[in-house]
Design a protein around this motif. Structure first.
Motif, PDB file in Angstrom:
ATOM      1  N   ALA A  59     -54.365 -34.453  24.516  1.00  0.00           N
ATOM      2  CA  ALA A  59     -53.978 -33.662  25.682  1.00  0.00           C
ATOM      3  C   ALA A  59     -52.801 -32.744  25.360  1.00  0.00           C
ATOM      4  O   ALA A  59     -52.658 -31.667  25.945  1.00  0.00           O
ATOM      5  N   ARG A 111     -52.318 -38.864  28.566  1.00  0.00           N
ATOM      6  CA  ARG A 111     -52.896 -37.978  29.576  1.00  0.00           C
ATOM      7  C   ARG A 111     -52.294 -38.137  30.960  1.00  0.00           C
ATOM      8  O   ARG A 111     -52.332 -37.208  31.756  1.00  0.00           O
ATOM      9  N   TYR A 135     -51.552 -32.798  30.046  1.00  0.00           N
ATOM     10  CA  TYR A 135     -52.216 -31.691  29.359  1.00  0.00           C
ATOM     11  C   TYR A 135     -51.292 -30.490  29.222  1.00  0.00           C
ATOM     12  O   TYR A 135     -50.736 -30.003  30.211  1.00  0.00           O
TER      13      TYR A 135
END
Length: 331
Positions: A59, A111, A135
């Motif tokens: 991510a 994440r 992200y």
């Protein structure tokens, strides 16, 4: 001595001719239709795949986003099917309250805004997390999905209920045989027609348990696919299909395909005859799991009019090339 040499030469030619006739794809029936497309993680954010290891936080290596979907969510799965996927791949982890969470990572820290091992949490806690929290495509300067993924981690039960007639590939992330037994219980509780539309892959131990307890579900593990391909290359010329290739999901790296006896049509027919589904991956180079068929150049390496399975991380692009979207064609 002359007649012996002639006899040996004739015998060798006859054997070679028999092997050729038994394995040439030119004499095999061609299965028509378009390729069967498998969308890895549904519609997912792509990331820099260079030097990626099992513990790499992908991510944090996200490429600039071209869509708003986060992998392993209901919207991303729906988008994958809508884009042309015949099968969508998802990842699962058991939770401490008896559910299966649909989420990729072994831990939450990369994440999400949570911490710890995914399978050591309750589903109720996992439902509170923001799965888009980590992200970033610019080294942490901006987080375009932060706050947009709260409550979006689904359960396997929710996925099965949302897509009752769709084909799914479930990835078991552990090597725990107990997890395989638990998942087998979930699959065995489904109507037979529904369970047959599910395939499972993952660690050798849980897959062995699923293969034993749910014989109608096609499975594959790393050890099984290695055994399948090596044994088939070794004696597939006889027409015999190794046990590891039966009732299986046969994953074929594109650079290994030419070594398979009867590739493509006779090989596909043989696998179909033992209730196995073939999916071509990107090239295998001896390292991590191969990537998918993700570019026009990779797709062009498939045989003309190939109608077997294709594993891809770029379902939108590959579906258009494969002619799975209205108004497009491979040509």
């Amino acid at each position: 001595m002359g007649w012996k040499l002639k006899f040996a030469t004739t015998a060798i030619i006859a054997v070679a001719a028999g092997v050729y006739i038994n394995n040439t794809s030119l004499l095999a029936p061609h299965q028509g239709g378009k390729p069967v497309l498998l969308a890895h993680r549904g519609m997912a954010q792509r990331f820099d795949e260079r030097d990626v290891k099992n513990d790499t936080c992908t991510a944090a290596r996200m490429l600039p986003p071209t869509h708003d979907y986060l992998d392993n969510t209901i919207p991303s799965m729906r988008a994958g099917f809508d884009a042309g996927a015949d099968v969508v791949e998802i990842d699962v982890h058991p939770t401490i309250d008896g559910e299966f969470a649909v989420f990729h990572d072994w831990t939450l820290d990369c994440r999400t805004d949570g911490h710890g091992v995914t399978r050591e949490q309750s589903m109720a806690k996992l439902k509170m997390l923001d799965i888009g929290y980590g992200y970033t495509a610019d080294g942490g300067k901006t987080f375009p999905f932060r706050g947009k993924g709260i409550g979006m981690m689904p359960t396997l039960s929710e996925v099965l209920a949302t897509f009752p007639d769709k084909k799914l590939l479930i990835n078991v992330k552990s090597r725990d045989p107990n997890e395989g037994e638990t998942l087998a219980g979930v699959l065995n509780a489904l109507p037979a027609e529904r369970s047959r539309a599910v395939m499972v892959y993952g660690g050798d131990e849980p897959i062995e348990a699923i293969r034993r307890l749910t014989p109608d579900v096609r499975t594959i593990s790393r050890a099984a696919i290695r055994s399948c391909l090596i044994r088939y290359i070794g004696y597939g010329w006889t027409g015999l299909v190794p046990a590891a290739c039966r009732n299986a999901m046969v994953l074929v790296p594109i650079n290994a395909a030419p070594w398979l006896w009867g590739w493509p049509d006779r090989f596909l027919a043989r696998m179909n005859g033992v209730n196995s589904a073939v999916f071509v991956l990107g090239p295998y180079s001896g390292g991590e799991f191969p990537t998918g068929i993700d570019t026009p150049e990779a797709f062009a390496q498939l045989p003309q009019d190939y109608s077997g399975g294709v594993w891809t991380n770029e379902i939108e692009a590959i579906a258009k090339i494969a002619g799975k979207v209205a108004g497009t064609s491979r040509d």
